[in-house]
Design an enzyme around this catalytic site. Structure first.
Site, PDB file in Angstrom:
ATOM      1  CG  ASP A 112      41.408 -10.247  -2.169  1.00 40.86           C
ATOM      2  OD1 ASP A 112      40.498 -10.086  -1.343  1.00 40.86           O
ATOM      3  OD2 ASP A 112      42.188 -11.220  -2.118  1.00 40.86           O
ATOM      4  CE1 TYR A 167      42.443  -5.117 -11.412  1.00 45.15           C
ATOM      5  CE2 TYR A 167      42.284  -6.146 -13.574  1.00 45.15           C
ATOM      6  CZ  TYR A 167      41.873  -6.050 -12.256  1.00 45.15           C
ATOM      7  OH  TYR A 167      40.879  -6.883 -11.804  1.00 45.15           O
TER       8      TYR A 167
END
EC number: 5.4.99.12
Length: 395
Positions: A112, A167
């Site tokens: 995002d 991540y």
């Protein structure tokens, strides 16, 4: 005498052919009639389309995420620049940029606004032109790079074939300083004792838990709220421009929106002394727990994993394993040149972590009433689509 009437399907087929740069993008359901002499010499050459994957790295600052919103020019995304480069390089026809389904495009993980990636993988069908990587990169800004390309099976889908995603979250270590210290003490250095505490708390996330409190509009009994975390830990701290940082890494099968940022946020709140350790166990239960969400600045998609695909096809002699070992140097260099400096400079300029830390006292970490979601009633959510579950943390 009137000439022969062309078969309607073939006429439509020939009208639909698109030529770009001398190549024709064409599915040969009706093979064209062979031409002779000069006609055949003048006919544009045909290059077959092939399913490939691209290894991408990008700095997400200034972009409204990875996924393209066709028809919306208000919010620029990473895929806007990628598709434009593919068209300009002559890899795809222009109309495929307008309808990405025509090239079977799929991203492995959606990121995002502001989130970066060092190891994003997208799958698509292209013309395999000469010097394809150099040509694509020549039409991309320096903070977006294609670092690798591999051929894959025709039915490959980068999102569905992905087993896990890794991540990293980079943050200044003063985030772990006790709440009694200055909220932004740049002289703070993470002690071995505090680092052990951080890693002990992060390890509690490993395994399968209901992360309904770590996203929005999910009930504790919804199966989609249960996620499997393979590993989570904090690495040794390091200095950048006089400020100490640390990197938290987390590997999981899939993540929901805001999940990673909230996982980091809750551990920070515990280490600083705002929340008791018991809140971790409660957050996986049926209670509604107030979990703070850390800033999005430090979140980076580092790597995606295709272990099952590699086991089945990686050694068949026809396909390459998707491990990107040869590209590791280029990935590390991109992080050092574009991702880490952006995080450091933005933190210094905007003080996102310090500002967020100042909001922790307003959170209520005490036991709360059982959530209305205890009934298990499903609330409609924008996450409940093909991208929401398993598409990666979409912060």
């Amino acid at each position: 005498m009137a000439g022969k009437e062309m078969h309607p399907a073939r006429a439509s087929h020939q009208q639909d052919r698109k030529a770009r740069g001398g190549w024709i993008w064409e599915d040969t359901q009706y093979p064209p009639k062979r031409l002779r002499g000069s006609e055949e010499e003048e006919r544009p050459r045909k290059l077959p389309k092939r399913k490939i994957v691209l290894l991408m790295a990008y700095s997400g600052k200034g972009y409204h995420g990875m996924q393209r919103n066709v028809g919306s020019s208000q919010f620029k995304t990473i895929e806007d620049d990628l598709v434009s480069a593919l068209v300009q390089a002559g890899c795809i026809p222009e109309n495929h940029g307008e309808d990405m389904r025509k090239m079977s495009f799929q991203r492995c993980a959606r990121t995002d606004k502001g989130v970066s990636a060092a190891g994003q993988v997208v799958s698509l069908k292209v013309w395999l032109i000469d010097d394809i990587l150099d040509k694509i990169n020549s039409h991309l800004p320096s903070h977006i790079r294609i670092l690798g390309l591999k051929r894959v099976t025709g039915g490959f889908n980068s999102k569905n074939k992905c087993d896990a995603r890794t991540y990293l979250y980079m943050l200044p270590t003063f985030a772990f300083a006790h709440k009694d210290r200055d909220v932004q003490d740049e002289t703070y250095r993470l002690s071995p004792e505090t680092l052990r505490l951080v890693n002990r708390l992060l390890s509690c996330y490993k395994g399968t838990h209901s992360f309904h409190n770590f996203t929005s509009q999910k009930g504790p009994r919804e199966p989609s709220a249960r996620r499997y975390i393979l590993d989570m830990y904090c690495e040794e701290p390091f200095l950048r421009e006089g400020l100490e940082f640390a990197v938290i890494k987390v590997k999981g099968q899939s993540f929901m929106m805001h999940q990673i940022r909230k996982m980091v946020g809750l551990v920070v709140a515990i280490v600083k002394g705002y929340a008791p350790e018991s809140v971790l166990e409660r957050s996986w239960g049926e209670e509604k727990v107030d979990v703070p969400k850390a800033p999005g600045l430090g979140l980076v998609l580092e790597r995606v994993h295709f272990e099952k695909y590699n086991q089945r096809f990686g050694g068949d002699g026809l396909h390459e394993p998707l491990d990107w070992a040869q590209e590791e140097g280029k990935v590390a260099a991109f992080k050092e040149q574009h991702i880490y400096p952006t995080i450091v400079s933005t933190e210094r300029d905007e003080r996102s972590m310090a500002q967020w830390l100042s909001t922790l006292p307003v959170h209520d970490f005490s036991a709360t009433a059982l959530s209305a979601a205890r009934t298990g009633t499903k609330v409609p959510s924008p996450l409940d689509g093909s991208e929401g579950d398993g598409g990666g943390d979409t912060d």
